[in-house]
Design an enzyme around this catalytic site. Structure first.
Site, short mmCIF file in Angstrom:
data_model
loop_
_atom_site.label_atom_id
_atom_site.label_comp_id
_atom_site.label_asym_id
_atom_site.label_seq_id
_atom_site.Cartn_x
_atom_site.Cartn_y
_atom_site.Cartn_z
N ARG A 129 -4.55 9.89 -9.53
CA ARG A 129 -4.14 9.93 -8.16
C ARG A 129 -2.98 10.93 -7.95
NH1 ARG A 129 -4.90 4.31 -5.61
NH2 ARG A 129 -4.87 5.52 -3.65
N ASP A 326 -9.81 1.33 4.23
CA ASP A 326 -10.26 0.53 3.06
C ASP A 326 -11.59 -0.16 3.19
OD1 ASP A 326 -7.98 1.27 1.51
OD2 ASP A 326 -6.81 -0.60 2.23
C1 S3P Z 1 -1.67 1.07 2.20
C2 S3P Z 1 -2.10 2.12 2.79
C3 S3P Z 1 -3.53 2.80 2.53
C4 S3P Z 1 -4.50 1.86 2.05
C5 S3P Z 1 -3.99 1.16 0.83
C6 S3P Z 1 -2.72 0.23 1.33
C7 S3P Z 1 -0.51 0.47 2.30
O1 S3P Z 1 -3.28 4.02 1.69
O2 S3P Z 1 -5.54 2.56 1.52
O3 S3P Z 1 -4.86 0.23 0.25
O4 S3P Z 1 0.07 -0.87 2.01
O5 S3P Z 1 0.46 1.28 2.99
P1 S3P Z 1 -2.74 5.21 2.24
O6 S3P Z 1 -1.71 5.12 2.94
O7 S3P Z 1 -2.89 6.31 1.09
O8 S3P Z 1 -3.83 5.72 3.31
#
Ligand code: S3P
Length: 445
Positions: A129, A326
Site C-alpha cells: 500500500r 469501507d
Molecule cells: C480510516 C480511514 C479510511 C478507512 C479506514 C479507516 C481511519 O481510510 O478506509 O478503514 O480510521 O482514518 P482512508 O483515510 O485511506 O480513506
C-alpha cells in the site's frame, strides 16, 4: 504480525431467517486513536470498549515500543499511561503494523515531529500500500522517509528534530492522511492547518479536542479548514469507544437479504461522516428503523431494527464515498440481491485498501453469477433479486472482502466459500460466532 499464518477457508450456506440482537465490538478508527492519543497525553487514559482486533493490538504494541505503558484490565478495558506530546522514545525494534493502514499511517504522523527514528513494516497486504500520501506531508514538517520503491514498507522514518508547522491541502479524500498531519502538528510549534476538500471521518478532530488540544474547523469555498495549535499538553481522558458502524454493516446487510430476518443492532453510529451506507440502504428501500437515538462515547448513535426487504438498485453519488468508503464491498453484495442496477461512482480509493476492493468484489461476484461492470473509478452491479453462488472467492488478505462474500453465501442459492477468512480477526474477531448466533449457516473449511 507481518507474517501470515495458514489460510483459513470458510463457507456460508443459504441460511434460515436471522433473528436476535447483534452486539457489535468497538470502532476500529476510534480504538487506534484512543491508544495513540492516550500515549501522547500526560497521565492515565482509561479506555472501555476498545476493539481487540489484531489491527488495534498491533497499534497497542507500537505504543509500548514508543515508551507508553499499556495495561489491559479486562476485555476492552485498558489503561494507557502516556508520555506526553514529544515524549516518545526511540523504539528498539521494527514496528510491525500487521494489516493496518490506519495504524501505520497514524503512528508515522505521531512520531514524525520527534527527534527519533523508527522502521515500519506490515503484512503482505500492507507492504503493497502507498505510504507516500503520508510521508509527503510529513516531509514538510522536516521528517525524512526511506522506503521501498513507490513509497512502500518497510520504511524508516526519521522524525524532525526541529519541526515547523505546515499548511497542507489533502490531495485525496483520506482521514488517515488528515489525521497523520494533525498528529504530527501536535509537536510542531505554531499552527498546523489541514484543508480537506471533501469531509472524511472526523474522529481525530473530535478526540483531539476531547484530549484538550485547541482545534477549529471552518467551512470555506475550498473545503474544510482545520487549524490545530501545536505543543498542547494533552490531558488524559476516559474514552468509551462506541460500536463500529463498519462492522455493524455486515449483520445489517445480511438481515436485509436473508428472507424473513429481523434483527436489532444496538448503538450504531449516526455520525454523518460514517453513515453513507445507511443513507444508501434507505434509498434502496431497506426496512431499517432508527430507535432510541442518543449520544454514546461522544458519537450520535441509534439502535437499528432491520427487517429483510425488497430492494431496488440505486446510483450512489461520488460525494458520498468518503462517508461509506469501507462499506462498498458489502453494498455491492446487497446490490446483487436488489432489483435493477446499482452504480457506485467515485470509488477509486477502493483500489488502495487492504486489497484492490473493486477488483476483488468484481471477480468474486462474477464467479457467483452476478453481472458487473467496472472502470478505474466505478463499480456497477446488475441485480436480479437472487444470486446463484456456488464459488470460492479470493479475499486477498482483506477482512471486508471475506465478510462480504460470507454474507453473500447466506442468501445465495448455492454455498459460497472464501479462500481465507483469517483476516476477519483484524477488525471483527467475533464475526463468525455472532453471525451463527443470529442463525447464519457458516462453517470453517
Ligand atoms: C480510516 C480511514 C479510511 C478507512 C479506514 C479507516 C481511519 O481510510 O478506509 O478503514 O480510521 O482514518 P482512508 O483515510 O485511506 O480513506
Amino acid at each position: 504480525m507481518s507474517g501470515h499464518g495458514a489460510a483459513q477457508p470458510m463457507t456460508a450456506r443459504r441460511s434460515g431467517p436471522l433473528r436476535g440482537r447483534a452486539e457489535i465490538p468497538g470502532d476500529k478508527s476510534i480504538s487506534h486513536r484512543a491508544l495513540i492519543l492516550g500515549a501522547m497525553a500526560v497521565g492515565e487514559t482509561r479506555i472501555t470498549g476498545l476493539l481487540e482486533g489484531q489491527d488495534v493490538l498491533d497499534t497497542a504494541k507500537a505504543m509500548r515500543a514508543f515508551g507508553a505503558e499499556l495495561i489491559q484490565h479486562g476485555p476492552g478495558d485498558w489503561s494507557v499511561h502516556g508520555v506526553g506530546v514529544g515524549g516518545f522514545t526511540e523504539p528498539a525494534e521494527v514496528i510491525d503494523c500487521g494489516n493496518s493502514g490506519t495504524g501505520v499511517r497514524l503512528i508515522m504522523g505521531s512520531m514524525a515531529t520527534s527527534p527519533i527514528t523508527a522502521t515500519f513494516t506490515g503484512d503482505a497486504s500492507l507492504r503493497k500500500r502507498p505510504m507516500g500520501r503520508v510521508t509527503d506531508p510529513l516531509a514538510l514538517f522536516g521528517a525524512r522517509a526511506y522506503g521501498r520503491k513507490g513509497g512502500r514498507l518497510p520504511m524508516t522514518l526519521v522524525g524532525a528534530a526541529e519541526p515547523v508547522p505546515v499548511h497542507y491541502t489533502v490531495p485525496v479524500p483520506s482521514a488517515q492522511v488528515k489525521s497523520a498531519v494533525l498528529l504530527a502538528g501536535l509537536n510542531a510549534p505554531g499552527q498546523t492547518v489541514v484543508v480537506e476538500r471533501e469531509a472524511t471521518r472526523d474522529h481525530s478532530e473530535r478526540m483531539l479536542r476531547g484530549f484538550g488540544a485547541e482545534l477549529t474547523v471552518e467551512a470555506a469555498p475550498e473545503g474544510q479548514i482545520i487549524t490545530l495549535t501545536g505543543q498542547p499538553e494533552l490531558r488524559p481522558q476516559t474514552v468509551a469507544v462506541p460500536r463500529d458502524p463498519s462492522s455493524a454493516a455486515f449483520p445489517v446487510c445480511a438481515a436485509l437479504i436473508v428472507e424473513g430476518s429481523e434483527i436489532l443492532v444496538p448503538g450504531v453510529s449516526r455520525n454523518p461522516t460514517r453513515d453513507g451506507l445507511y443513507v444508501t440502504l434507505l434509498e434502496m428501500g431497506a426496512d431499517i428503523a432508527f430507535e432510541n437515538e442518543r449520544e454514546e462515547g461522544g458519537e450520535p448513535v441509534a439502535d437499528l431494527r432491520v427487517r429483510a426487504s425488497e430492494l431496488k438498485g440505486v446510483e450512489v453519488p461520488p460525494e458520498r464515498a468518503p462517508s461509506m468508503i469501507d462499506e462498498y464491498p458489502i453494498l455491492s453484495v446487497v446490490a446483487a440481491f436488489a432489483d435493477g442496477t446499482t452504480i457506485m461512482r467515485g470509488v477509486k480509493e477502493l483500489r488502495v485498501k487492504e486489497s484492490d476492493r473493486i477488483d476483488a468484489m468484481a471477480r468474486g461476484l462474477e464467479a457467483c453469477g452476478v453481472r458487473i461492470e467496472e472502470d478505474e473509478d466505478t463499480l456497477v452491479v446488475h441485480g436480479r433479486g437472487s444470486v446463484p453462488g456456488g464459488a470460492t472467492c479470493a479475499t486477498h488478505l482483506d477482512h471486508r472482502i471475506a465478510m462480504s462474500f460470507l454474507v453473500l453465501g447466506m442468501a445465495a442459492e448455492a454455498p459460497v466459500a472464501v479462500d481465507d477468512g483469517s483476516p476477519i480477526e483484524t477488525s471483527f474477531p467475533i464475526f463468525m460466532g455472532l453471525m451463527r448466533t443470529l442463525g447464519a449457516d457458516l462453517s470453517d473449511g
